[in-house]
Design a protein around this motif. Structure first.
Motif, PDB file in Angstrom:
ATOM      1  N   ASN A 169       0.801  -1.233   0.000  1.00 22.47           N
ATOM      2  CA  ASN A 169       0.000   0.000   0.000  1.00 22.47           C
ATOM      3  C   ASN A 169       0.833   1.282   0.000  1.00 22.47           C
TER       4      ASN A 169
ATOM      5  N   GLY B 253      -0.894  -9.299   3.417  1.00 25.57           N
ATOM      6  CA  GLY B 253      -0.603  -8.371   2.316  1.00 25.57           C
ATOM      7  C   GLY B 253      -1.220  -6.985   2.481  1.00 25.57           C
TER       8      GLY B 253
ATOM      9  N   LEU C 222       6.510  -4.867   2.267  1.00 26.44           N
ATOM     10  CA  LEU C 222       6.450  -5.920   1.236  1.00 26.44           C
ATOM     11  C   LEU C 222       7.074  -5.458  -0.082  1.00 26.44           C
TER      12      LEU C 222
ATOM     13  N   CYS D 181       0.508 -18.804  11.100  1.00 31.56           N
ATOM     14  CA  CYS D 181       0.649 -17.377  10.785  1.00 31.56           C
ATOM     15  C   CYS D 181      -0.338 -16.855   9.745  1.00 31.56           C
TER      16      CYS D 181
ATOM     17  N   ALA E 276       4.018  -9.334  13.335  1.00 29.63           N
ATOM     18  CA  ALA E 276       5.257  -8.787  12.749  1.00 29.63           C
ATOM     19  C   ALA E 276       5.247  -7.265  12.694  1.00 29.63           C
TER      20      ALA E 276
ATOM     21  N   GLY F  64       9.545  -8.922   9.557  1.00 31.13           N
ATOM     22  CA  GLY F  64      10.198  -9.847   8.636  1.00 31.13           C
ATOM     23  C   GLY F  64      11.675  -9.533   8.441  1.00 31.13           C
TER      24      GLY F  64
ATOM     25  N   CYS G 234      13.100 -12.510  11.495  1.00 33.12           N
ATOM     26  CA  CYS G 234      12.654 -13.901  11.466  1.00 33.12           C
ATOM     27  C   CYS G 234      11.287 -14.012  10.801  1.00 33.12           C
ATOM     28  N   PHE G 235      10.932 -15.252  10.458  1.00 25.69           N
ATOM     29  CA  PHE G 235       9.608 -15.564   9.912  1.00 25.69           C
ATOM     30  C   PHE G 235       8.766 -16.131  11.050  1.00 25.69           C
TER      31      PHE G 235
ATOM     32  N   HIS H 177       1.791   1.229  12.390  1.00 27.53           N
ATOM     33  CA  HIS H 177       1.859   0.621  11.051  1.00 27.53           C
ATOM     34  C   HIS H 177       3.210  -0.027  10.746  1.00 27.53           C
TER      35      HIS H 177
HETATM   36  C1  LIG Z   1      -7.491  -0.573   5.175  1.00 34.45           C
HETATM   37  C2  LIG Z   1      -6.403  -0.832   6.179  1.00 34.45           C
HETATM   38  C3  LIG Z   1      -6.681  -0.682   7.526  1.00 34.45           C
HETATM   39  C4  LIG Z   1      -5.674  -0.909   8.481  1.00 34.45           C
HETATM   40  N1  LIG Z   1      -5.979  -0.789   9.802  1.00 34.45           N
HETATM   41  C5  LIG Z   1      -5.028  -1.054  10.734  1.00 34.45           C
HETATM   42  C6  LIG Z   1      -5.332  -0.958  12.126  1.00 34.45           C
HETATM   43  O1  LIG Z   1      -6.458  -0.647  12.526  1.00 34.45           O
HETATM   44  N2  LIG Z   1      -4.333  -1.249  13.014  1.00 34.45           N
HETATM   45  C7  LIG Z   1      -3.077  -1.623  12.591  1.00 34.45           C
HETATM   46  O2  LIG Z   1      -2.231  -1.882  13.442  1.00 34.45           O
HETATM   47  N3  LIG Z   1      -2.781  -1.699  11.285  1.00 34.45           N
HETATM   48  C8  LIG Z   1      -3.711  -1.443  10.347  1.00 34.45           C
HETATM   49  N4  LIG Z   1      -3.398  -1.536   9.015  1.00 34.45           N
HETATM   50  C9  LIG Z   1      -2.047  -1.957   8.595  1.00 34.45           C
HETATM   51  C10 LIG Z   1      -1.918  -3.484   8.376  1.00 34.45           C
HETATM   52  O3  LIG Z   1      -3.169  -4.079   8.223  1.00 34.45           O
HETATM   53  C11 LIG Z   1      -1.192  -4.096   9.555  1.00 34.45           C
HETATM   54  O4  LIG Z   1       0.154  -3.659   9.538  1.00 34.45           O
HETATM   55  C12 LIG Z   1      -1.225  -5.632   9.607  1.00 34.45           C
HETATM   56  O5  LIG Z   1      -0.712  -6.011  10.843  1.00 34.45           O
HETATM   57  C13 LIG Z   1      -0.468  -6.326   8.503  1.00 34.45           C
HETATM   58  O6  LIG Z   1      -0.806  -7.706   8.545  1.00 34.45           O
HETATM   59  P1  LIG Z   1      -0.718  -8.585   7.214  1.00 34.45           P
HETATM   60  O7  LIG Z   1      -1.020  -9.996   7.564  1.00 34.45           O
HETATM   61  O8  LIG Z   1      -1.543  -7.987   6.140  1.00 34.45           O
HETATM   62  O9  LIG Z   1       0.839  -8.460   6.902  1.00 34.45           O
HETATM   63  P2  LIG Z   1       1.593  -8.267   5.518  1.00 34.45           P
HETATM   64  O10 LIG Z   1       1.035  -7.096   4.790  1.00 34.45           O
HETATM   65  O11 LIG Z   1       1.638  -9.544   4.784  1.00 34.45           O
HETATM   66  O12 LIG Z   1       3.064  -7.911   6.034  1.00 34.45           O
HETATM   67  C14 LIG Z   1       3.309  -6.784   6.840  1.00 34.45           C
HETATM   68  C15 LIG Z   1       4.764  -6.786   7.308  1.00 34.45           C
HETATM   69  O13 LIG Z   1       4.991  -7.910   8.161  1.00 34.45           O
HETATM   70  C16 LIG Z   1       5.940  -8.811   7.589  1.00 34.45           C
HETATM   71  N5  LIG Z   1       5.395 -10.161   7.753  1.00 34.45           N
HETATM   72  C17 LIG Z   1       4.206 -10.627   7.284  1.00 34.45           C
HETATM   73  N6  LIG Z   1       4.030 -11.907   7.672  1.00 34.45           N
HETATM   74  C18 LIG Z   1       5.118 -12.255   8.384  1.00 34.45           C
HETATM   75  C19 LIG Z   1       5.535 -13.458   9.047  1.00 34.45           C
HETATM   76  N7  LIG Z   1       4.775 -14.548   9.037  1.00 34.45           N
HETATM   77  N8  LIG Z   1       6.717 -13.452   9.684  1.00 34.45           N
HETATM   78  C20 LIG Z   1       7.513 -12.349   9.702  1.00 34.45           C
HETATM   79  N9  LIG Z   1       7.170 -11.199   9.078  1.00 34.45           N
HETATM   80  C21 LIG Z   1       5.996 -11.155   8.434  1.00 34.45           C
HETATM   81  C22 LIG Z   1       6.069  -8.402   6.137  1.00 34.45           C
HETATM   82  O14 LIG Z   1       7.347  -8.690   5.623  1.00 34.45           O
HETATM   83  C23 LIG Z   1       5.790  -6.905   6.195  1.00 34.45           C
HETATM   84  O15 LIG Z   1       6.947  -6.219   6.567  1.00 34.45           O
HETATM   85  C24 LIG Z   1      -4.381  -1.289   8.047  1.00 34.45           C
HETATM   86  C25 LIG Z   1      -4.104  -1.461   6.682  1.00 34.45           C
HETATM   87  C26 LIG Z   1      -5.101  -1.234   5.758  1.00 34.45           C
HETATM   88  C27 LIG Z   1      -4.784  -1.417   4.299  1.00 34.45           C
END
Ligand SMILES: Cc1cc2nc3c(=O)[nH]c(=O)nc-3n(C[C@H](O)[C@H](O)[C@H](O)COP(=O)(O)OP(=O)(O)OC[C@H]3O[C@@H](n4cnc5c(N)ncnc54)[C@H](O)[C@@H]3O)c2cc1C
Length: 480
Positions: A35, A83, A90, A122, A157, A211, A214-215, A438
């Motif tokens: 994003n 994502g 990402l 996860c 993460a 990330g 670690c994963f 974030h």
């Molecule tokens: C519409 C919208 C609303 C949102 N609202 C909030 C909110 O209310 N509160 C909030 O805190 N955030 C919010 N966010 C941000 C986002 O949703 C968070 O950061 C969320 O925690 C990301 O989770 P994800 O599974 O989508 O991670 P991803 O997008 O897949 O990855 C996010 C990060 O974590 C790392 N990562 C992912 N999976 C792993 C893993 N298994 N091990 C190690 N590293 C990993 C990735 O490399 C990347 O750096 C929002 C985003 C959007 C688009």
């Protein structure tokens, strides 16, 4: 990287099977950004390298084999689950990168209603876990707006936080234990106990690592009783943010624990509350939940404190409940917003910071004044506080702008980063933190040294210790 790209793909296919290694160019291109540069996907104008493959892992063992292989051959690994990343975590900066996709590790392993904890892989979307525990009258207490899509690995993460944080805390207050995989394929498990004083709390090496260390393969989080029948909503209109911050502070200092505690300025407030708030009115709102007695006492105590501010005029609680019911962002809302941006070239961005009670209003005013003075094309500029603590709160700046003399692929450099710079500079000037929830990603990595000060030494050494070959999400948290 010590191998050819074809050889890397072949090795990965041997580890997880050919059908789990995605090399379709279009899918790879869509995975070059998150994003932070979302306009590249919305307008289909890609400028960054695509990853060389997406590897869908099904188990910790597979993730360990992939990380061992990547570490040995210098392949950069970008871990992913839901994502929904907003800060470039990402984003692909090096063409010799693979996406380690944990979205396919999506089993709920155990819901332990006696010990009040749930263990998941996860890739379980938070909404899936929440729906499952609700069937048992329980809740995770975690409710970020992205919860229909964001998954447990990514939520841990990024050190995420949800709407009910004032009562349940951020994800760091919820994670009991976890299993992670380090470069070299080393699997570490942190056991599930209520508390321990056996040295440093190593959960915090995992939580928020984005990330870059670690994963995260498995997570255990706390559960709480869910009692929606006791929910109480409360709201007020008021003229000034200073009054709102003072009232919020008083509620927090008095020790009340509403689940939701928010203060919207007038411009941000109009996005949600224009049907009852005048264009120059701010909104202060709370929600209390939990046990009936506690909820009642919380609501009554807050009402009593806010009544000390005659500027605050109560509104129909039904308005607040209505707002609350439309908060989360699932795929439909995301798609509608993308379409709005595509057709209007009017872009909405947000940046969140935190500060103590003494400085939050100064930061808020300084940021708004500088963005208005320095950035062309702003069509809406405001913000809200949505997560409060006894010693301070966060500020979530919300801004819209038209792309003037700017191609969609230039938006991040011409608009988003200059606005982030203003917010970061003012926050650092007043001693706040440049990231409330974030993550740093690649977007705010340029300021990480100033954010950490002399403790950057500790962060840098963590990175060197756990990722000596620098294969974990290069450029995330620590700039390249
Ligand atoms: C519409 C919208 C609303 C949102 N609202 C909030 C909110 O209310 N509160 C909030 O805190 N955030 C919010 N966010 C941000 C986002 O949703 C968070 O950061 C969320 O925690 C990301 O989770 P994800 O599974 O989508 O991670 P991803 O997008 O897949 O990855 C996010 C990060 O974590 C790392 N990562 C992912 N999976 C792993 C893993 N298994 N091990 C190690 N590293 C990993 C990735 O490399 C990347 O750096 C929002 C985003 C959007 C688009």
């Amino acid at each position: 990287m010590s191998l050819t790209r074809d050889a890397v793909v072949e090795h990965l296919q041997q580890i997880v099977g050919p059908d789990r290694v995605i090399t379709d160019p279009r899918t790879l291109q869509l995975n070059s950004v998150d994003n932070f540069r979302k306009l590249q996907n919305i307008f289909d104008v890609h400028t960054l390298p695509s990853p060389l493959a997406i590897v869908q892992v099904r188990s910790t063992a597979e993730a360990a084999s992939v990380l061992k292989f990547a570490d040995e051959h210098g392949v950069n690994v970008v871990s992913k689950t839901g994502g929904t990343a907003t800060e470039g975590g990402l984003e692909i900066r090096d063409e010799n990168s693979i996406v380690l996709d944990g979205g396919t590790m999506n089993a709920i392993i155990n819901i332990d209603a006696y010990n009040m904890q749930a263990t998941v892989q996860c890739g379980v979307p938070l909404q899936v876990l929440e729906d499952k525990v609700r069937e048992l009258g329980l809740t995770t207490g975690h409710s970020p707006q992205s919860k229909p899509i964001a998954s447990m690995g990514g939520l841990v993460a990024t050190r995420s936080i949800g709407q009910f944080s004032t009562l349940y805390g951020g994800i760091e207050d919820m994670v009991v234990g976890c299993e992670v995989v380090f470069p070299g394929g080393i699997v570490s498990r942190i056991k599930n106990v209520p508390r321990r004083a056996a040295g440093p709390d190593i959960r915090h090496i995992v939580i928020g690592n984005e990330g870059a260390l670690c994963f995260i393969s498995e997570v255990t989080v706390k559960l709480f009783p869910y009692m929606p029948e006791n929910h109480v909503f409360m709201g007020w209109t008021l003229k000034n943010m200073t009054t709102g911050f003072a009232a919020l502070r008083e509620v927090m200092v008095a020790g009340y624990k509403p689940s939701v505690a928010r203060l919207y300025d007038f411009e941000d407030g109009q996005l949600h509350f224009s049907h009852f708030a005048k264009p120059d009115e701010c909104i202060l709102l709370f929600m209390a939940e939990g046990n009936a007695g506690i909820t009642k006492a919380t609501a009554e105590g807050i009402a009593e404190l806010v009544a000390k501010y005659p500027e605050c005029q109560p509104v129909d609680p039904a308005y607040i409940e209505e707002w609350f019911n439309d908060l989360v962002w699932g795929p439909d809302k995301v798609q509608r917003e993308d379409e709005r941006i595509r057709t209007t070239r009017n872009v909405n961005r947000t940046t969140e910071i935190s500060a103590d009670w003494s400085s939050v209003n100064d930061i808020y005013e300084a940021v708004i004044a500088r963005i208005r003075a320095q950035i062309n094309g702003i069509t809406l500029l405001g913000g809200h506080s949505s997560h409060s603590y006894i010693n301070g709160t966060n500020m979530y700046f919300n801004y819209f702008f038209d792309l003037i003399d700017c191609e969609p692929e230039e938006e991040t450099e011409k608009y988003y980063l200059p606005i982030i710079s203003i917010i970061v500079e003012e926050t650092l000037r007043f001693g706040g933190s440049i990231v409330h929830h974030h993550g740093i990603g690649k977007a705010r990595a340029p300021w990480v040294r100033e954010e950490y000060g002399t403790s950057f030494f500790m962060l840098e050494h963590l990175k060197q210790a756990f990722d000596p070959n620098g294969v974990m999400n290069m450029g995330t948290i620590i700039p390249r």
